[in-house]
Design a protein around this motif. Structure first.
Motif, PDB file in Angstrom:
ATOM      1  N   VAL A  16      -2.125   9.391 -22.330  1.00 16.37           N
ATOM      2  CA  VAL A  16      -2.017  10.407 -23.377  1.00 16.37           C
ATOM      3  C   VAL A  16      -3.328  11.176 -23.514  1.00 16.37           C
ATOM      4  CG1 VAL A  16      -1.721  10.798 -25.859  1.00 16.37           C
ATOM      5  CG2 VAL A  16      -0.185   9.243 -24.649  1.00 16.37           C
ATOM      6  N   GLN A  17      -4.440  10.479 -23.493  1.00 18.51           N
ATOM      7  CA  GLN A  17      -5.738  11.157 -23.590  1.00 18.51           C
ATOM      8  C   GLN A  17      -5.951  12.096 -22.419  1.00 18.51           C
ATOM      9  OE1 GLN A  17      -7.551  11.137 -26.348  1.00 18.51           O
ATOM     10  NE2 GLN A  17      -5.928   9.797 -27.139  1.00 18.51           N
ATOM     11  N   GLN A  18      -5.507  11.694 -21.248  1.00 11.38           N
ATOM     12  CA  GLN A  18      -5.620  12.556 -20.065  1.00 11.38           C
ATOM     13  C   GLN A  18      -4.737  13.798 -20.194  1.00 11.38           C
ATOM     14  OE1 GLN A  18      -4.545   9.695 -17.052  1.00 11.38           O
ATOM     15  NE2 GLN A  18      -6.665   9.032 -16.715  1.00 11.38           N
ATOM     16  N   LYS A  19      -3.534  13.606 -20.703  1.00 12.72           N
ATOM     17  CA  LYS A  19      -2.617  14.737 -20.870  1.00 12.72           C
ATOM     18  C   LYS A  19      -3.146  15.759 -21.867  1.00 12.72           C
ATOM     19  CE  LYS A  19       1.799  12.599 -19.612  1.00 12.72           C
ATOM     20  NZ  LYS A  19       3.183  12.311 -20.065  1.00 12.72           N
ATOM     21  N   LYS A  20      -3.783  15.257 -22.916  1.00  8.70           N
ATOM     22  CA  LYS A  20      -4.327  16.159 -23.940  1.00  8.70           C
ATOM     23  C   LYS A  20      -5.378  17.100 -23.365  1.00  8.70           C
ATOM     24  CE  LYS A  20      -3.605  13.171 -27.993  1.00  8.70           C
ATOM     25  NZ  LYS A  20      -4.263  12.342 -29.035  1.00  8.70           N
ATOM     26  N   GLN A  21      -6.040  16.665 -22.307  1.00  2.00           N
ATOM     27  CA  GLN A  21      -7.055  17.503 -21.676  1.00  2.00           C
ATOM     28  C   GLN A  21      -6.427  18.620 -20.841  1.00  2.00           C
ATOM     29  OE1 GLN A  21     -10.177  16.803 -22.664  1.00  2.00           O
ATOM     30  NE2 GLN A  21      -9.214  15.104 -23.784  1.00  2.00           N
ATOM     31  N   VAL A  22      -5.168  18.422 -20.478  1.00  2.00           N
ATOM     32  CA  VAL A  22      -4.486  19.374 -19.585  1.00  2.00           C
ATOM     33  C   VAL A  22      -3.601  20.355 -20.352  1.00  2.00           C
ATOM     34  CG1 VAL A  22      -2.904  19.584 -17.620  1.00  2.00           C
ATOM     35  CG2 VAL A  22      -4.509  17.658 -17.736  1.00  2.00           C
ATOM     36  N   GLN A  23      -2.829  19.834 -21.323  1.00  4.73           N
ATOM     37  CA  GLN A  23      -1.914  20.679 -22.095  1.00  4.73           C
ATOM     38  C   GLN A  23      -2.059  20.365 -23.580  1.00  4.73           C
ATOM     39  OE1 GLN A  23       2.015  19.863 -20.535  1.00  4.73           O
ATOM     40  NE2 GLN A  23       1.830  21.408 -18.925  1.00  4.73           N
ATOM     41  N   SER A  24      -2.293  21.376 -24.374  1.00  2.00           N
ATOM     42  CA  SER A  24      -2.437  21.194 -25.816  1.00  2.00           C
ATOM     43  C   SER A  24      -1.069  21.091 -26.488  1.00  2.00           C
ATOM     44  CB  SER A  24      -3.199  22.372 -26.420  1.00  2.00           C
ATOM     45  OG  SER A  24      -2.411  23.556 -26.331  1.00  2.00           O
ATOM     46  N   ILE A  25      -1.051  20.624 -27.725  1.00  5.62           N
ATOM     47  CA  ILE A  25       0.187  20.600 -28.496  1.00  5.62           C
ATOM     48  C   ILE A  25       0.719  22.013 -28.688  1.00  5.62           C
ATOM     49  CG2 ILE A  25       1.136  20.149 -30.806  1.00  5.62           C
ATOM     50  CD1 ILE A  25      -0.578  17.603 -30.880  1.00  5.62           C
ATOM     51  N   GLU A  26      -0.180  22.952 -28.892  1.00  5.01           N
ATOM     52  CA  GLU A  26       0.254  24.347 -29.045  1.00  5.01           C
ATOM     53  C   GLU A  26       0.954  24.840 -27.784  1.00  5.01           C
ATOM     54  OE1 GLU A  26       0.361  26.162 -31.797  1.00  5.01           O
ATOM     55  OE2 GLU A  26      -0.299  24.277 -32.725  1.00  5.01           O
ATOM     56  N   TYR A  27       0.466  24.402 -26.633  1.00  4.81           N
ATOM     57  CA  TYR A  27       1.120  24.760 -25.369  1.00  4.81           C
ATOM     58  C   TYR A  27       2.523  24.158 -25.320  1.00  4.81           C
ATOM     59  CZ  TYR A  27       2.105  25.083 -20.365  1.00  4.81           C
ATOM     60  OH  TYR A  27       2.694  25.346 -19.153  1.00  4.81           O
ATOM     61  N   LEU A  28       2.655  22.896 -25.721  1.00  5.62           N
ATOM     62  CA  LEU A  28       3.961  22.230 -25.708  1.00  5.62           C
ATOM     63  C   LEU A  28       4.960  22.951 -26.611  1.00  5.62           C
ATOM     64  CD1 LEU A  28       2.820  18.489 -25.904  1.00  5.62           C
ATOM     65  CD2 LEU A  28       3.673  19.700 -23.884  1.00  5.62           C
ATOM     66  N   LYS A  29       4.452  23.491 -27.713  1.00 11.42           N
ATOM     67  CA  LYS A  29       5.331  24.188 -28.662  1.00 11.42           C
ATOM     68  C   LYS A  29       5.901  25.481 -28.091  1.00 11.42           C
ATOM     69  CE  LYS A  29       3.294  22.489 -32.997  1.00 11.42           C
ATOM     70  NZ  LYS A  29       2.551  22.880 -34.217  1.00 11.42           N
ATOM     71  N   GLN A  30       5.324  25.964 -27.007  1.00  8.83           N
ATOM     72  CA  GLN A  30       5.819  27.192 -26.377  1.00  8.83           C
ATOM     73  C   GLN A  30       6.982  26.920 -25.417  1.00  8.83           C
ATOM     74  OE1 GLN A  30       4.503  29.990 -27.629  1.00  8.83           O
ATOM     75  NE2 GLN A  30       3.264  28.540 -28.828  1.00  8.83           N
ATOM     76  N   SER A  31       7.323  25.654 -25.234  1.00  4.94           N
ATOM     77  CA  SER A  31       8.408  25.293 -24.322  1.00  4.94           C
ATOM     78  C   SER A  31       9.721  25.940 -24.752  1.00  4.94           C
ATOM     79  CB  SER A  31       8.583  23.774 -24.296  1.00  4.94           C
ATOM     80  OG  SER A  31       9.841  23.421 -23.743  1.00  4.94           O
ATOM     81  N   ILE A  32      10.526  26.287 -23.766  1.00  6.24           N
ATOM     82  CA  ILE A  32      11.839  26.894 -24.029  1.00  6.24           C
ATOM     83  C   ILE A  32      12.716  25.962 -24.861  1.00  6.24           C
ATOM     84  CG2 ILE A  32      12.877  26.015 -21.891  1.00  6.24           C
ATOM     85  CD1 ILE A  32      14.400  28.673 -21.691  1.00  6.24           C
ATOM     86  N   HIS A  33      12.469  24.639 -24.753  1.00  9.00           N
ATOM     87  CA  HIS A  33      13.297  23.665 -25.458  1.00  9.00           C
ATOM     88  C   HIS A  33      12.870  23.448 -26.900  1.00  9.00           C
ATOM     89  CE1 HIS A  33      15.186  22.619 -21.687  1.00  9.00           C
ATOM     90  NE2 HIS A  33      14.025  22.333 -21.153  1.00  9.00           N
ATOM     91  N   PHE A  34      11.668  23.879 -27.244  1.00  2.47           N
ATOM     92  CA  PHE A  34      11.090  23.415 -28.500  1.00  2.47           C
ATOM     93  C   PHE A  34      11.864  23.892 -29.729  1.00  2.47           C
ATOM     94  CE2 PHE A  34       7.967  22.288 -31.650  1.00  2.47           C
ATOM     95  CZ  PHE A  34       7.460  21.108 -31.121  1.00  2.47           C
ATOM     96  N   LEU A  35      12.410  25.100 -29.681  1.00  3.25           N
ATOM     97  CA  LEU A  35      13.124  25.637 -30.835  1.00  3.25           C
ATOM     98  C   LEU A  35      14.636  25.393 -30.755  1.00  3.25           C
ATOM     99  CD1 LEU A  35      11.202  28.997 -31.371  1.00  3.25           C
ATOM    100  CD2 LEU A  35      10.942  26.841 -32.616  1.00  3.25           C
ATOM    101  N   ASN A  36      15.076  24.831 -29.615  1.00  2.00           N
ATOM    102  CA  ASN A  36      16.508  24.587 -29.458  1.00  2.00           C
ATOM    103  C   ASN A  36      16.963  23.415 -30.330  1.00  2.00           C
ATOM    104  OD1 ASN A  36      16.600  26.583 -27.545  1.00  2.00           O
ATOM    105  ND2 ASN A  36      16.639  25.207 -25.782  1.00  2.00           N
ATOM    106  N   PRO A  37      18.143  23.516 -30.938  1.00  2.00           N
ATOM    107  CA  PRO A  37      18.686  22.367 -31.681  1.00  2.00           C
ATOM    108  C   PRO A  37      19.044  21.238 -30.719  1.00  2.00           C
ATOM    109  CG  PRO A  37      20.334  24.104 -31.503  1.00  2.00           C
ATOM    110  CD  PRO A  37      19.049  24.680 -30.964  1.00  2.00           C
TER     111      PRO A  37
END
Length: 260
Positions: A16-37
């Motif tokens: 998890v610590q390694q992933k945080k260095q590569v992709q931020s939470i804000e980046y994850l929120k931009q995913s096409i799936h993030f707003l989908n029900p």
């Protein structure tokens, strides 16, 4: 005996610590799936046209090594859906279970039923990641989380639209159940030793909150056991290895369902 769960969680925190260095939470929120029900696992389990089974795609386990190393995700999960699975569970842990986020994404692309991300969630980052990769339902394992951690992770999951399956395997973990849990699973497998006791589910069943969907997990290889657990009050059954050990897991699932 070595505590396998502690090893997995220790490795997971490093990942998890390694992933945080590569992709931020804000980046994850931009995913096409993030707003989908999400597709509701609760509704799918209660759908009488389906079996109530959460059928799992699982390449390997820490205790047995590779179960089905070369299985194709799409073929397996479509077989599960075709023959009545209510939910498909996909292992995304790579080091110990040979899974990947890609496996879950491939399953999500072809299925119309809900997808459970089965992993060892220990950090809020993974909750956001779970929604971003297209899962509908997230597993929390009581054995590796404090009561407060279960509460905070489940609350966050609900805030971003995920459903939550809390897995316990002993009576003393019932205190970790909270209002943000949708399904509660009893794992017949001791996560510290990986030994299986299929009677465990029935022992704890009567102490579970009535409003939660109840799931029997692990060590289920006989349709008669499903019938027995269903009669005892379980509505769902998480089964993976029993199907995945076959060359054609979808066909194995079909044959299992035909005996129910």
């Amino acid at each position: 005996m070595k505590n396998i769960l502690n090893q997995i969680v220790e490795q997971k925190r490093i990942e998890v610590q390694q992933k945080k260095q590569v992709q931020s939470i804000e980046y994850l929120k931009q995913s096409i799936h993030f707003l989908n029900p999400v597709r509701s696992a609760k509704a799918s389990v209660l759908d009488e046209s389906k079996t109530g089974i959460i059928a799992e795609f699982k390449r390997k386990s820490p205790s047995k090594g590779f179960i089905n190393e070369n299985a194709k995700v799409e073929d397996v999960v479509l077989g599960y859906e075709q023959f009545g699975a209510s939910v498909v569970s996909v292992l995304t842990d790579e080091n110990f279970f040979g899974g990947s986020i890609k496996d879950l994404q491939q399953a999500n692309e072809v299925l119309s039923i809900p997808v459970l991300r089965k992993d060892f969630i220990v950090d809020a980052y993974q909750v956001y990641e779970t929604k971003a990769i297209g899962a509908d339902l997230m597993l929390l394992i009581a054995e590796c989380l404090t009561k407060d951690e279960v509460h905070d992770l489940a609350k966050l999951a609900k805030e971003i639209g995920l459903e939550v399956l809390l897995e316990i395997h002993s009576e003393d973990q019932l205190e970790k159940v909270n209002e943000y849990i949708d399904l509660i699973g009893i794992n017949n497998r001791n996560l510290k030793t990986f030994e299986v006791d299929t009677e465990k589910s029935k022992q704890i069943l009567k102490q579970l909150p009535e409003d939660l969907i109840k799931v029997a997990e692990s060590g289920i290889s006989d349709p008669e056991v499903v019938k027995d657990l269903k009669a005892a009050g379980f509505q769902s059954f998480l089964i993976g290895e029993n199907f995945m050990k076959n060359e054609n897991p979808g066909k194995a699932f079909q044959e299992f369902v035909n005996q129910l």
